[in-house]
Design a protein around this motif. Structure first.
Motif, PDB file in Angstrom:
ATOM      1  N   ASN A 152      94.966  38.549  22.612  1.00  0.00           N
ATOM      2  CA  ASN A 152      94.844  38.724  24.065  1.00  0.00           C
ATOM      3  C   ASN A 152      95.931  39.639  24.612  1.00  0.00           C
ATOM      4  N   TYR A 153      97.145  39.467  24.131  1.00  0.00           N
ATOM      5  CA  TYR A 153      98.268  40.291  24.590  1.00  0.00           C
ATOM      6  C   TYR A 153      98.077  41.748  24.159  1.00  0.00           C
ATOM      7  N   THR A 155      95.381  43.409  23.127  1.00  0.00           N
ATOM      8  CA  THR A 155      94.218  44.115  23.688  1.00  0.00           C
ATOM      9  C   THR A 155      94.422  44.486  25.150  1.00  0.00           C
ATOM     10  N   SER A 156      95.335  43.803  25.821  1.00  0.00           N
ATOM     11  CA  SER A 156      95.603  44.178  27.215  1.00  0.00           C
ATOM     12  C   SER A 156      96.334  45.519  27.299  1.00  0.00           C
TER      13      SER A 156
END
Length: 195
Positions: A152-153, A155-156
């Motif tokens: 999640n981190y 891909t942001s």
């Protein structure tokens, strides 16, 4: 002589543990339906090396004939013996543990498993046993949460690269790692609260 001994209430001492691996020991308990309490103890032959202790597990046969490992507690140099209540309610209601990652399909006896491991890890596992027995595969759950967090981190920060694939700067990895490590050191269970 064995490093460990077991007394099942109303029976003679048993010390005939099989050594499965350098740190894993197994003892067969006949007539498991008559087991109410067991005492596990160090025989005094040899103390644990500094920082080590032993987790104690109980495998009671279920309806399928396969046993499920249940974490009971631990023994250590500071606590060389412990008494554990083995009730039929606990046998059926307790969460399972993959003590050795094995099942004996023809299990007609109970088994006691002892695993010598890091005392800090045992205390961490034992700290949750008053609320709910923690499965050994908590490591799998932790790893999954950690990878979700990283994905999640990272891909942001992803940007399109030539060829249409998404890429992120390597600095993102370092930044995520430092954040994760900081959170883990301030609260080892923070990942349990994250969604």
């Amino acid at each position: 002589m064995s490093l460990f001994g077991v007394v099942v209430a109303g029976r003679l001492v048993q010390t005939d543990f099989s050594k499965l691996e350098p740190n894993k020991f197994l003892l067969v308990i006949p007539e498991p339906d008559k087991v109410s309490h067991i005492t596990v103890f160090m025989t005094g032959i040899e103390p644990f090396p500094e920082g080590l202790a032993a987790s104690v597990y109980f495998n009671f046969p279920d309806a399928t004939g396969c046993g499920v490992w249940h974490y009971l507690g631990y023994i250590s140099n500071e606590k060389p013996s412990a008494i554990f209540k083995i009730s039929k309610t606990n046998k059926s209601a307790a969460d399972g543990h993959a003590f050795f990652g094995m099942n004996n399909n023809s299990l007609v006896v109970a088994q006691i498993g002892i695993c010598v491991e890091n005392l800090a890890d045992i205390r961490f596992q034992d700290s949750g046993s008053n609320q709910k027995i923690q499965p050994i595969d908590t490591f799998t759950e932790f790893t999954q949460k950690m990878l979700e967090s990283f994905y999640n981190y990272a891909t942001s920060f992803a940007v399109p690269a030539p060829g249409g694939e998404m890429c992120f700067p390597v600095k993102t990895l370092e930044s995520w790692f430092n954040n994760f490590q900081r959170k883990l050191s301030s609260n080892p269970n923070f990942w349990r609260q994250s969604t």
